[in-house]
Design an enzyme around this catalytic site. Structure first.
Site, PDB file in Angstrom:
ATOM      1  N   GLU A  92       0.812  -1.205   0.000  1.00 23.17           N
ATOM      2  CA  GLU A  92       0.000   0.000   0.000  1.00 23.17           C
ATOM      3  C   GLU A  92       0.853   1.265   0.000  1.00 23.17           C
ATOM      4  OE1 GLU A  92      -3.893  -1.950   2.113  1.00 23.17           O
ATOM      5  OE2 GLU A  92      -2.675  -0.623   3.320  1.00 23.17           O
ATOM      6  N   CYS A 139       6.930  -6.947   7.170  1.00 28.15           N
ATOM      7  CA  CYS A 139       8.072  -6.343   7.863  1.00 28.15           C
ATOM      8  C   CYS A 139       8.590  -7.339   8.893  1.00 28.15           C
ATOM      9  CB  CYS A 139       7.623  -5.059   8.569  1.00 28.15           C
ATOM     10  SG  CYS A 139       8.965  -4.167   9.382  1.00 28.15           S
ATOM     11  N   CYS A 154       2.186  -2.223  15.798  1.00 30.85           N
ATOM     12  CA  CYS A 154       2.095  -1.948  14.361  1.00 30.85           C
ATOM     13  C   CYS A 154       1.455  -3.110  13.610  1.00 30.85           C
ATOM     14  CB  CYS A 154       3.499  -1.682  13.805  1.00 30.85           C
ATOM     15  SG  CYS A 154       3.531  -1.467  12.029  1.00 30.85           S
ATOM     16  N   GLY A 165       7.022  -1.962   5.873  1.00 35.52           N
ATOM     17  CA  GLY A 165       8.405  -2.414   5.797  1.00 35.52           C
ATOM     18  C   GLY A 165       9.398  -1.506   6.487  1.00 35.52           C
ATOM     19  N   GLU A 166      10.618  -2.011   6.627  1.00 31.42           N
ATOM     20  CA  GLU A 166      11.705  -1.261   7.234  1.00 31.42           C
ATOM     21  C   GLU A 166      12.689  -0.893   6.112  1.00 31.42           C
ATOM     22  OE1 GLU A 166      12.772   0.311   9.905  1.00 31.42           O
ATOM     23  OE2 GLU A 166      14.710   0.532   8.909  1.00 31.42           O
ATOM     24  N   SER A 175      12.084   6.172  14.509  1.00 29.00           N
ATOM     25  CA  SER A 175      10.908   5.831  15.310  1.00 29.00           C
ATOM     26  C   SER A 175      11.378   5.499  16.719  1.00 29.00           C
ATOM     27  CB  SER A 175      10.182   4.636  14.698  1.00 29.00           C
ATOM     28  OG  SER A 175       9.673   4.998  13.445  1.00 29.00           O
ATOM     29  N   LEU A 176      11.277   6.478  17.612  1.00 27.62           N
ATOM     30  CA  LEU A 176      11.787   6.279  18.971  1.00 27.62           C
ATOM     31  C   LEU A 176      10.702   5.618  19.826  1.00 27.62           C
ATOM     32  CD1 LEU A 176      14.195   6.698  20.825  1.00 27.62           C
ATOM     33  CD2 LEU A 176      13.377   9.010  21.305  1.00 27.62           C
ATOM     34  N   ASN A 177       9.577   6.267  19.923  1.00 30.36           N
ATOM     35  CA  ASN A 177       8.377   5.641  20.510  1.00 30.36           C
ATOM     36  C   ASN A 177       8.459   5.222  21.975  1.00 30.36           C
ATOM     37  OD1 ASN A 177       7.210   5.930  18.018  1.00 30.36           O
ATOM     38  ND2 ASN A 177       7.505   3.807  17.385  1.00 30.36           N
ATOM     39  N   ASN A 221      -3.120   5.220  15.779  1.00 35.50           N
ATOM     40  CA  ASN A 221      -4.314   4.680  15.132  1.00 35.50           C
ATOM     41  C   ASN A 221      -4.555   3.295  15.691  1.00 35.50           C
ATOM     42  OD1 ASN A 221      -5.662   6.014  12.542  1.00 35.50           O
ATOM     43  ND2 ASN A 221      -3.575   6.765  12.815  1.00 35.50           N
TER      44      ASN A 221
HETATM   45  N1  SAH Z   1       9.838   0.733   9.659  1.00 39.17           N
HETATM   46  C1  SAH Z   1       9.916   2.148   9.579  1.00 39.17           C
HETATM   47  C2  SAH Z   1       8.883   2.793   8.673  1.00 39.17           C
HETATM   48  C3  SAH Z   1       7.467   2.273   8.738  1.00 39.17           C
HETATM   49  S1  SAH Z   1       6.517   2.639  10.188  1.00 39.17           S
HETATM   50  C4  SAH Z   1       9.877   2.756  10.960  1.00 39.17           C
HETATM   51  O1  SAH Z   1       9.629   2.040  11.914  1.00 39.17           O
HETATM   52  O2  SAH Z   1      10.127   3.944  11.099  1.00 39.17           O
HETATM   53  C5  SAH Z   1       6.288   4.375  10.115  1.00 39.17           C
HETATM   54  C6  SAH Z   1       5.839   5.014  11.426  1.00 39.17           C
HETATM   55  O3  SAH Z   1       4.503   4.614  11.756  1.00 39.17           O
HETATM   56  C7  SAH Z   1       6.696   4.604  12.611  1.00 39.17           C
HETATM   57  O4  SAH Z   1       7.095   5.744  13.336  1.00 39.17           O
HETATM   58  C8  SAH Z   1       5.754   3.770  13.461  1.00 39.17           C
HETATM   59  O5  SAH Z   1       6.104   3.869  14.820  1.00 39.17           O
HETATM   60  C9  SAH Z   1       4.420   4.384  13.143  1.00 39.17           C
HETATM   61  N2  SAH Z   1       3.246   3.533  13.396  1.00 39.17           N
HETATM   62  C10 SAH Z   1       3.152   2.202  13.309  1.00 39.17           C
HETATM   63  N3  SAH Z   1       1.900   1.784  13.584  1.00 39.17           N
HETATM   64  C11 SAH Z   1       1.173   2.894  13.840  1.00 39.17           C
HETATM   65  C12 SAH Z   1      -0.178   3.143  14.188  1.00 39.17           C
HETATM   66  N4  SAH Z   1      -1.048   2.157  14.292  1.00 39.17           N
HETATM   67  N5  SAH Z   1      -0.562   4.416  14.411  1.00 39.17           N
HETATM   68  C13 SAH Z   1       0.286   5.431  14.273  1.00 39.17           C
HETATM   69  N6  SAH Z   1       1.582   5.266  13.919  1.00 39.17           N
HETATM   70  C14 SAH Z   1       2.021   4.017  13.717  1.00 39.17           C
END
Ligand code: SAH
Length: 386
Positions: free
Chosen positions: A117, A137, A144, A192-193, A246-248, A322
């Site tokens: 997508e 991924c 995710c 994907g990464e 993506s620190l999170n 989300n």
């Molecule tokens: N693998 C890469 C790029 C894809 S994910 C990465 O991790 O950066 C892109 C972003 O979407 C990341 O920051 C991830 O933390 C975020 N993400 C994943 N699932 C999500 C969701 N359900 N709602 C909001 N952001 C999300």
């Protein structure tokens, strides 16, 4: 008994009849080649003149042509030759969902029946596409959706670039535009990464940034990574586009729970790689921080984040989560998110709440797993990290 031999009157000079039809030679995926690679293919493999490569490349990557047939300034003979030796790998539109805010999520079917997508996000001053780099991924982040699929395969550079061409085509039609390239910005935040498919990412970037191709500026491309530390260094050396991490999470304990990659490269190692990252003048690293209610959104989290980022040119994108049914995480309330942002700003960390695009169509980056397609039907694979 006589051994079986050529019957007496047979013409032994005649070409022997092959037992079965010769298998066609493997076709070269020309849409995956840089201009340099394409020039080599045309001159060395097909015996053509070098300028033909430029013509073919511009057809594919400036105009987004998907067949040799339409390349009318190439001779018929060359077009026929290309058909037997080369291919432009297609992405077929499988589904499209439009959000009330203008966001459109496209689902493509690959040649081997996989689904990927891309999400188109128009705003007043830019038209951004969120691009996928893999089918599924391997990183297995627990919040995710794509992470639940496991890795199916890498996308080829042609398939990565094809998403951009296909959406340019769609937007041109939809918005009745003349320009071949309505898209202005690219973010590699789809399925994907990206740094786990680094070679193909690099080739795709080189095509997307080329003057003979779509000519995207390095300032308008951002690649987001989960934090594959050794690859961040290579990414800095071998490309010139922007980096997002993506620190999170604000502690290793938290991060290791949701992002398995943290067990291999923890926050200290990741931030160390960020400090060494060769930033262009005036640039900052974007840190994405998905806000998960009662998990990583406390005042203490904000204070720790300020401490972690204090000596890095950083910008924090707070992403409203989300929700994905079944994954168990909840979205942080808007007021809490705003408070969290203020704490960061007061601590001299630039922070923004990312506008939540396409919420009604589950269009969030990282939410791009499709449940119905073939991708979902197979077992997941273990993360294999570089
Ligand atoms: N693998 C890469 C790029 C894809 S994910 C990465 O991790 O950066 C892109 C972003 O979407 C990341 O920051 C991830 O933390 C975020 N993400 C994943 N699932 C999500 C969701 N359900 N709602 C909001 N952001 C999300």
């Amino acid at each position: 008994m006589q051994p079986e031999s050529t019957p007496p009157n047979a013409d032994i000079t005649a070409t022997p009849v092959p037992e079965r039809a010769p298998t066609p030679a493997k076709l070269t995926e020309v849409s995956s080649l840089t201009l340099e690679g394409l020039t080599r293919f045309l001159t060395e493999e097909l015996g053509e003149r070098a300028f033909r490569a430029g013509q073919l490349y511009r057809w594919m990557h400036q105009r987004g042509a998907t067949s040799f047939e339409e390349m009318t300034d190439l001779s018929k003979v060359l077009r026929e030759k290309l058909k037997t030796r080369a291919e432009i790998v297609p992405l077929v539109k499988d589904a499209e969902q439009r959000s009330v805010d203008g966001t459109i999520k496209y689902r493509w079917k690959t040649r081997d029946g996989r689904y990927i997508e891309s999400v188109y996000m128009p705003s007043e001053d830019r038209k951004t596409l969120c691009v996928s780099t893999q089918v599924g991924c391997a990183m297995a982040c627990t919040f995710c959706m794509t992470g639940t699929l496991g890795l199916k395969r890498n996308l080829t550079s042609g398939e990565i670039v094809a998403q951009v061409h296909a959406v340019n085509r769609e937007v041109r039609k939809l918005e009745k535009l003349e320009t071949y390239r309505p898209l202005s910005n690219l973010v590699f935040m789809g399925m994907g990464e990206p740094l786990h498919n680094f070679e193909n990412l690099k080739t795709a970037l080189s095509i997307l940034q080329s003057v003979e191709g779509p000519n995207f500026s390095h300032r308008h491309i951002t690649v987001s990574t989960v934090g594959l530390v050794p690859m961040i260094e290579r990414f800095g050396q071998e490309t010139d586009v922007k980096l997002a991490i993506s620190l999170n999470a604000s502690t290793d304990e938290q991060r290791s729970k949701t992002m398995p990659v943290n067990r291999k490269w923890n926050i200290a190692a990741l931030l160390d790689a960020c400090r060494k990252f060769p930033l262009r003048q005036g640039r900052r690293i974007t840190f994405e921080y998905v806000l998960l209610r009662d998990f990583n959104d406390s005042d203490e989290d904000a204070y720790r984040l300020i401490e972690l980022l204090k000596d890095i040119p950083a910008k924090v994108n707070l992403i409203p989560y989300n929700e994905n049914p079944g994954l168990g995480f909840k979205t942080t309330m808007d007021e809490r998110a705003e408070h969290f942002r203020e704490l960061l700003t007061n601590g001299h960390v630039a922070a923004f709440i990312r506008q939540n695009r396409g919420r009604d169509i589950a269009g969030a980056c990282g939410q791009l797993a499709n449940r119905g397609g073939e991708n979902a039907s197979e077992s997941t694979q273990n993360p294999e990290l570089p």
